[in-house]
Design an enzyme around this catalytic site. Sequence first.
Site, short mmCIF file in Angstrom:
data_model
loop_
_atom_site.label_atom_id
_atom_site.label_comp_id
_atom_site.label_asym_id
_atom_site.label_seq_id
_atom_site.Cartn_x
_atom_site.Cartn_y
_atom_site.Cartn_z
N GLN A 121 -6.26 -8.55 -2.39
CA GLN A 121 -6.13 -7.56 -1.20
C GLN A 121 -7.64 -7.01 -0.91
OE1 GLN A 121 -4.26 -7.30 -4.13
NE2 GLN A 121 -2.43 -6.35 -3.64
N GLY A 131 0.73 -1.28 0.01
CA GLY A 131 -0.11 -0.10 -0.01
C GLY A 131 0.88 1.34 0.05
N ALA A 132 0.57 2.46 -1.01
CA ALA A 132 1.46 3.37 -1.34
C ALA A 132 1.74 4.05 0.05
CB ALA A 132 0.73 4.18 -2.17
N ASP A 141 -1.74 4.77 -6.25
CA ASP A 141 -0.28 4.56 -5.93
C ASP A 141 0.56 5.64 -6.49
OD1 ASP A 141 -0.09 1.49 -4.73
OD2 ASP A 141 -1.56 1.82 -6.31
N ASN A 195 -3.31 2.95 -10.34
CA ASN A 195 -3.58 2.34 -9.00
C ASN A 195 -3.65 0.82 -9.46
OD1 ASN A 195 -4.74 2.30 -6.41
ND2 ASN A 195 -6.77 1.73 -7.21
N LYS A 196 -4.05 -0.37 -8.29
CA LYS A 196 -4.08 -1.51 -8.63
C LYS A 196 -4.66 -1.89 -10.05
CE LYS A 196 -2.40 -3.77 -6.57
NZ LYS A 196 -1.12 -4.33 -7.13
N ARG A 213 9.89 -1.52 -4.76
CA ARG A 213 8.86 -1.66 -5.58
C ARG A 213 8.61 -0.25 -6.41
NH1 ARG A 213 3.48 -3.39 -3.30
NH2 ARG A 213 3.10 -3.96 -5.17
#
Length: 367
Positions: free
Chosen positions: A205, A58-59, A246, A257-258, A100
């Site tokens: 998630q 998570g960012a 993110d 984002n995801k 990451r």
Amino acid sequence: MRVRIGQHTRHFRTVTFDRKSRSVVLINQLLLPHAFRIERMRDHRATADSIRKMIVRGAGAIGATAAFGLAQGALEFRGSGIVAFGKHVEKVFQLLKNARPTAVDPLNAMIGILQRMKSGKSIPEQQALALAAAQQFADEDVSHCESIGKHGAKLIHKGARVLTHCNAGWLAFVDVGSATAPMYAAQEAGRQFHVFCDETRPRCQGASLTAWELSQQGISHEIIADNAAGHLMSRGEIDLVIVGSDRTLGRTGEVANKIGTYTKAVLAHRHGIPFYVAIPLSTIDWNLKSGRDIPIEERSAEELLGIWGVTRRGKREYVCVANPTSSARNPGFDVTPAELITGIITPKGIFKPRELWRNRVRLGGAR
Ligand code: MRU
């Protein structure tokens, strides 16, 4: 966030720093929702590993972890001379930065720390400044998320049905969360509503972390398969979408984002459903000029070909799902263009995506 453990509830932050043992202290998110375990990362290498292995994810949470990791690495210096110290800090920075690639929060957090360290004349002074700046980043992450809640709560009316994707909850930050902050604030204001959590394959998630958080918080919710949202939207069963990010580009309003977020934005647009993105200021990238330049993490095929879970006897296991001789492509994130986004909920208010640049000074960017 308060967590129920057996009969008791206790407040936890996702990421903290223990000064005595100089450890970064994390909730192990690989084990949730089946087990709640706190882990200590005793040096900066273990801290970088915890980001890479997604013990923490998570960012905002990896931003705070990288921030504490940089301070931890600075404190580990055993050589002599300010030049050697600078080289050592640069190595620690690179290791944490490369853990990451997509989320910009770790980079923004660490750049802020390096700036603050410049005002220290000696090594001990710079070490102390690094730790103070990391703690400040973590505290600001919490206060930014609280402010997102204040601004975003008005979007969730009584009886609303809200869709969220992945986990932009308190586990993805130091506390509170971004996409979940308006939900927690609306709950605090006494409103009842319902949340649909996208399962969020391949790592799930949404099904594991967001659903766990919402149940801890006593918010009505259901997990849906990633492919179910279009059907529910077409039947008028979703009123609003709120997701995290993110990396959000300050110049263009594009949102990384995801993986799967873009699909949901297209669907929401098709059905005239408002689509909001909630971010603290550390998620804004003021430099990149195009979403195409955002580094998109390509993750292992293993994540897609099978799945981790817990057996009925409580043993954590990986099971194969896909045809074993097939390979897989697994991009971790996608980019949603500004025109599909109704608003960006920030700690300073709600903005149209293309208004970010005009408001950059207010939003923490350079002039
Ligand atoms: O790969 P993850 O779990 O670290 O992904 C990050 C996310 O959880 C999501 O993209 C989230 O919506 C944004 S992080 C606040």
